[in-house]
Design a protein around this motif. Structure first.
Motif, PDB file in Angstrom:
ATOM      1  N   TRP A 260      22.970  41.055  53.768  1.00 30.95           N
ATOM      2  CA  TRP A 260      22.609  42.273  53.646  1.00 30.95           C
ATOM      3  C   TRP A 260      23.767  43.298  53.087  1.00 30.95           C
ATOM      4  N   ILE A 261      24.879  42.768  53.450  1.00 35.72           N
ATOM      5  CA  ILE A 261      26.086  43.581  53.086  1.00 35.72           C
ATOM      6  C   ILE A 261      26.262  43.178  51.524  1.00 35.72           C
ATOM      7  N   ALA A 262      25.936  41.987  51.178  1.00 35.61           N
ATOM      8  CA  ALA A 262      26.421  41.562  49.775  1.00 35.61           C
ATOM      9  C   ALA A 262      25.137  42.401  48.928  1.00 35.61           C
ATOM     10  N   ILE A 263      23.949  42.251  49.442  1.00 36.56           N
ATOM     11  CA  ILE A 263      22.888  43.066  48.642  1.00 36.56           C
ATOM     12  C   ILE A 263      23.131  44.341  48.637  1.00 36.56           C
ATOM     13  N   VAL A 264      23.553  45.157  49.666  1.00 36.54           N
ATOM     14  CA  VAL A 264      23.964  46.641  49.392  1.00 36.54           C
ATOM     15  C   VAL A 264      25.217  46.857  48.417  1.00 36.54           C
ATOM     16  N   ALA A 265      26.164  45.979  48.497  1.00 39.93           N
ATOM     17  CA  ALA A 265      27.298  45.870  47.594  1.00 39.93           C
ATOM     18  C   ALA A 265      26.791  45.954  46.053  1.00 39.93           C
ATOM     19  N   ALA A 266      25.953  44.805  45.990  1.00 43.77           N
ATOM     20  CA  ALA A 266      25.399  44.598  44.491  1.00 43.77           C
ATOM     21  C   ALA A 266      24.544  45.928  44.153  1.00 43.77           C
ATOM     22  N   LEU A 267      23.566  46.271  44.975  1.00 38.56           N
ATOM     23  CA  LEU A 267      22.987  47.814  44.554  1.00 38.56           C
ATOM     24  C   LEU A 267      24.206  48.879  44.357  1.00 38.56           C
ATOM     25  N   LEU A 268      25.015  49.103  44.983  1.00 39.59           N
ATOM     26  CA  LEU A 268      25.992  50.300  44.931  1.00 39.59           C
ATOM     27  C   LEU A 268      26.617  49.828  43.557  1.00 39.59           C
ATOM     28  N   ARG A 269      27.115  48.367  43.101  1.00 35.81           N
ATOM     29  CA  ARG A 269      27.802  48.186  41.991  1.00 35.81           C
ATOM     30  C   ARG A 269      26.703  48.250  40.875  1.00 35.81           C
ATOM     31  N   TRP A 270      25.597  48.038  40.955  1.00 32.33           N
ATOM     32  CA  TRP A 270      24.659  48.378  39.765  1.00 32.33           C
ATOM     33  C   TRP A 270      24.407  49.808  39.504  1.00 32.33           C
ATOM     34  N   ALA A 271      24.496  50.482  40.580  1.00 29.07           N
ATOM     35  CA  ALA A 271      24.061  52.069  40.548  1.00 29.07           C
ATOM     36  C   ALA A 271      25.168  52.788  40.012  1.00 29.07           C
ATOM     37  N   TRP A 272      26.495  52.407  40.140  1.00 27.41           N
ATOM     38  CA  TRP A 272      27.790  53.162  39.785  1.00 27.41           C
ATOM     39  C   TRP A 272      28.067  52.531  38.496  1.00 27.41           C
ATOM     40  N   LEU A 273      28.067  51.179  38.246  1.00 25.20           N
ATOM     41  CA  LEU A 273      28.618  50.710  36.868  1.00 25.20           C
ATOM     42  C   LEU A 273      30.271  50.976  37.038  1.00 25.20           C
ATOM     43  N   SER A 274      30.612  51.199  37.879  1.00 25.23           N
ATOM     44  CA  SER A 274      32.226  51.408  38.031  1.00 25.23           C
ATOM     45  C   SER A 274      33.039  50.267  37.667  1.00 25.23           C
ATOM     46  N   SER A 275      33.956  50.498  36.812  1.00 26.35           N
ATOM     47  CA  SER A 275      35.103  49.503  36.448  1.00 26.35           C
ATOM     48  C   SER A 275      36.257  49.780  36.957  1.00 26.35           C
ATOM     49  N   GLY A 276      36.375  50.519  37.733  1.00 27.97           N
ATOM     50  CA  GLY A 276      37.793  51.025  38.530  1.00 27.97           C
ATOM     51  C   GLY A 276      37.992  50.101  39.822  1.00 27.97           C
ATOM     52  N   GLN A 277      38.763  50.614  40.597  1.00 27.33           N
ATOM     53  CA  GLN A 277      39.055  49.917  41.937  1.00 27.33           C
ATOM     54  C   GLN A 277      37.805  49.760  42.522  1.00 27.33           C
TER      55      GLN A 277
ATOM     56  N   GLY B 168      34.702  49.603  41.915  1.00 28.27           N
ATOM     57  CA  GLY B 168      33.982  48.381  41.111  1.00 28.27           C
ATOM     58  C   GLY B 168      34.447  46.901  41.416  1.00 28.27           C
ATOM     59  N   VAL B 169      35.889  46.762  41.406  1.00 20.91           N
ATOM     60  CA  VAL B 169      36.389  45.683  41.678  1.00 20.91           C
ATOM     61  C   VAL B 169      36.087  45.269  43.230  1.00 20.91           C
ATOM     62  N   ALA B 170      36.494  46.166  44.154  1.00 19.37           N
ATOM     63  CA  ALA B 170      36.220  46.186  45.496  1.00 19.37           C
ATOM     64  C   ALA B 170      34.677  45.536  45.935  1.00 19.37           C
ATOM     65  N   LEU B 171      33.781  46.371  45.125  1.00 16.85           N
ATOM     66  CA  LEU B 171      32.440  46.006  45.294  1.00 16.85           C
ATOM     67  C   LEU B 171      32.172  44.472  44.850  1.00 16.85           C
ATOM     68  N   THR B 172      32.710  43.914  43.684  1.00 11.73           N
ATOM     69  CA  THR B 172      32.526  42.794  43.134  1.00 11.73           C
ATOM     70  C   THR B 172      33.040  41.583  43.990  1.00 11.73           C
ATOM     71  N   VAL B 173      34.131  41.943  44.730  1.00 12.71           N
ATOM     72  CA  VAL B 173      34.753  41.147  45.700  1.00 12.71           C
ATOM     73  C   VAL B 173      33.980  40.921  47.045  1.00 12.71           C
ATOM     74  N   ILE B 174      33.428  42.242  47.640  1.00 13.21           N
ATOM     75  CA  ILE B 174      32.447  42.023  48.704  1.00 13.21           C
ATOM     76  C   ILE B 174      31.150  41.438  48.125  1.00 13.21           C
ATOM     77  N   ILE B 175      30.455  41.457  46.953  1.00 13.31           N
ATOM     78  CA  ILE B 175      29.647  40.572  46.622  1.00 13.31           C
ATOM     79  C   ILE B 175      29.839  39.171  46.666  1.00 13.31           C
ATOM     80  N   LYS B 176      30.742  38.871  45.932  1.00 16.28           N
ATOM     81  CA  LYS B 176      31.042  37.262  45.785  1.00 16.28           C
ATOM     82  C   LYS B 176      31.413  36.732  47.067  1.00 16.28           C
ATOM     83  N   GLY B 177      32.424  37.573  47.835  1.00 11.69           N
ATOM     84  CA  GLY B 177      32.763  36.946  49.007  1.00 11.69           C
ATOM     85  C   GLY B 177      31.649  36.802  49.991  1.00 11.69           C
ATOM     86  N   GLY B 178      30.847  37.791  50.051  1.00  9.64           N
ATOM     87  CA  GLY B 178      29.444  37.739  50.701  1.00  9.64           C
ATOM     88  C   GLY B 178      28.680  36.788  50.555  1.00  9.64           C
TER      89      GLY B 178
END
Length: 92
Positions: free
Chosen positions: A29-46, A48-58
């Protein structure tokens, strides 16, 4: 013979029923929420990196949990496939 293999492959070892999918656990669930946030924001800053780490780590944690505690061979293979995919895409 194929029928016996499929029943063995998908049968839940705890309940005896056929299990292909289950409700997501907390890690997924944490990885899914992080992926949705990453998709919604399309952030390439910090963020975005934090969300990517949460997604991949999760997903790696979820995969490891499925490999160790999956209820049938299908779930263990699914965990292995997700782990391999995450490792390969992270290293490339």
């Amino acid at each position: 013979m194929l029928r016996k293999f499929l029943i063995w492959f998908f049968r839940n070892r705890e309940t005896g029923v056929i299990t292909v999918a289950q409700a997501p656990n907390l890690i997924l669930w944490i990885a899914i929420v992080a992926a949705l946030l990453r998709w919604a924001w399309l952030s390439s800053g910090q963020a975005g990196v934090a969300l990517t780490v949460i997604i991949k780590g999760g997903l790696l944690l979820w995969a490891a949990d499925e490999i160790v505690r999956g209820v049938n061979p299908w779930r263990r293979c699914l965990g292995t496939a997700v782990a391999i995919y995450e490792i390969v895409t992270t290293l490339s």
